[in-house]
Design an enzyme around this catalytic site. Structure first.
Site, PDB file in Angstrom:
ATOM      1  CB  SER A   1      -0.766   0.028   1.321  1.00 58.55           C
ATOM      2  OG  SER A   1      -1.471   1.290   1.297  1.00 58.55           O
TER       3      SER A   1
ATOM      4  CE1 TYR B   1      -3.865  -1.976   5.430  1.00 58.07           C
ATOM      5  CE2 TYR B   1      -3.185   0.370   4.942  1.00 58.07           C
ATOM      6  CZ  TYR B   1      -3.730  -0.720   4.404  1.00 58.07           C
ATOM      7  OH  TYR B   1      -3.976  -1.163   3.270  1.00 58.07           O
TER       8      TYR B   1
ATOM      9  CE  LYS C   1      -1.359  -3.843   3.610  1.00 63.90           C
ATOM     10  NZ  LYS C   1      -1.541  -4.940   2.724  1.00 63.90           N
TER      11      LYS C   1
END
Length: 290
Positions: free
Chosen positions: A179, A194, A198
């Protein structure tokens, strides 16, 4: 194990044609993007980006694409896509598995190898966003939940696929969904878990690419920007001010569509990208250049 060269391409084909009257000139770029008779697996393939990626693999010729996801039964969207693929001779299969369980995911993917006699492409796409919490209050449990799926799950999936590629002696492509959050943070959102997960898979892919390259297995990451999925809509209301702000944070001035992940998926999974490994391919509308 080395990649099989498909024959003279590009200008090399021009030269061959000039010297060999039996060589028939024809466009060959679509052959490079085609994956006939190959088998692919996509974790997180029950819906959203994962299902879109599974569909395009079927469209470029895969004889079977296995979508692996947590729910015991596939979504209605998957069922519709399965029927659609069958109409042009493709095959989508659904497998329920927990990517955070290394033994289970290894066993399920090994069985696919047993059944199909090969695995050529793998998309490790299962992921969760996790809770939005101030970084100073982010709990150990919340972090563990995100890292378990996004990092451990990606590694276990890539391991299992790589084992099958090597087992059958075939060059393969492993794509890990990262991402833009792995290289930049999203302004105004408290997603420390998160973002961290990533970033971790970017280094994971680079490390695996270094170890597996001599075996003919390529490993790359795909970093999408803001793509309109059902998960995105759960986070940001379509008519909200935040939605409009996010749409305006890239040079194109809009959010990405699911179908705009198709081309890069086809490229990474096919022989069109045989000299690409250890790379992070960013598809963000230019988000990261500002």
């Amino acid at each position: 194990m080395k990649s099989k060269h498909p024959g003279p391409l590009g200008v090399a084909a021009v030269v061959k044609a000039s010297k060999d009257p039996s060589f028939t000139p024809r466009p060959s770029i679509w052959d490079e993007f085609s994956i006939p008779d190959r088998v692919a697996i996509v974790t997180g393939g029950n819906r959203n980006i994962g299902l879109e990626m599974a569909l395009v693999l079927s469209e470029i010729g895969a004889r079977a694409v296995y979508c692996i996801d947590l729910p015991g039964q596939p979504s209605d969207e998957f069922k519709l896509t399965k029927d659609y693929v069958a109409k042009f001779g493709g095959r989508l299969e659904y497998v329920s598995a927990d990517v955070t369980n290394q033994v289970e995911i290894w066993d399920k993917i090994n069985k696919i190898g047993d059944d199909e006699g090969r695995i050529d492409a793998c998309i490790a796409g299962a992921g969760v966003l996790g809770r939005e919490v101030d970084c100073l209050d982010y709990s150990a449990k919340a972090l563990e939940e995100v890292m378990s799926v996004n990092v451990n799950g990606a590694l276990f999936t890539a391991q299992a696929a790589g084992k099958q590629m090597i087992r059958f002696g075939l060059p393969g492509s492993i794509i890990i969904n990262a991402s833009i959050a792995g290289t930049t943070t999203i302004k105004g959102r408290q997603w420390v878990g998160y973002n961290t997960s990533k970033s971790a898979v970017l280094q994971m892919a680079r490390s695996m690419a270094c170890e597996l390259g001599h075996l003919g297995v390529r490993v790359n990451t795909l970093s999408a920007g803001h793509i309109r999925t059902t998960l995105f809509s759960d986070v940001v209301e379509p008519d909200s001010q935040v939605f409009q702000e996010w749409a305006g944070r890239n040079p194109l001035g809009r959010l990405g569509r699911l179908d705009e992940m198709r081309g890069v998926t086809a490229w990474l999974a096919s022989d069109a990208s045989t000299f690409c490994t250890g790379s992070d391919i960013v598809v963000s509308g230019g988000y990261t250049i500002w």
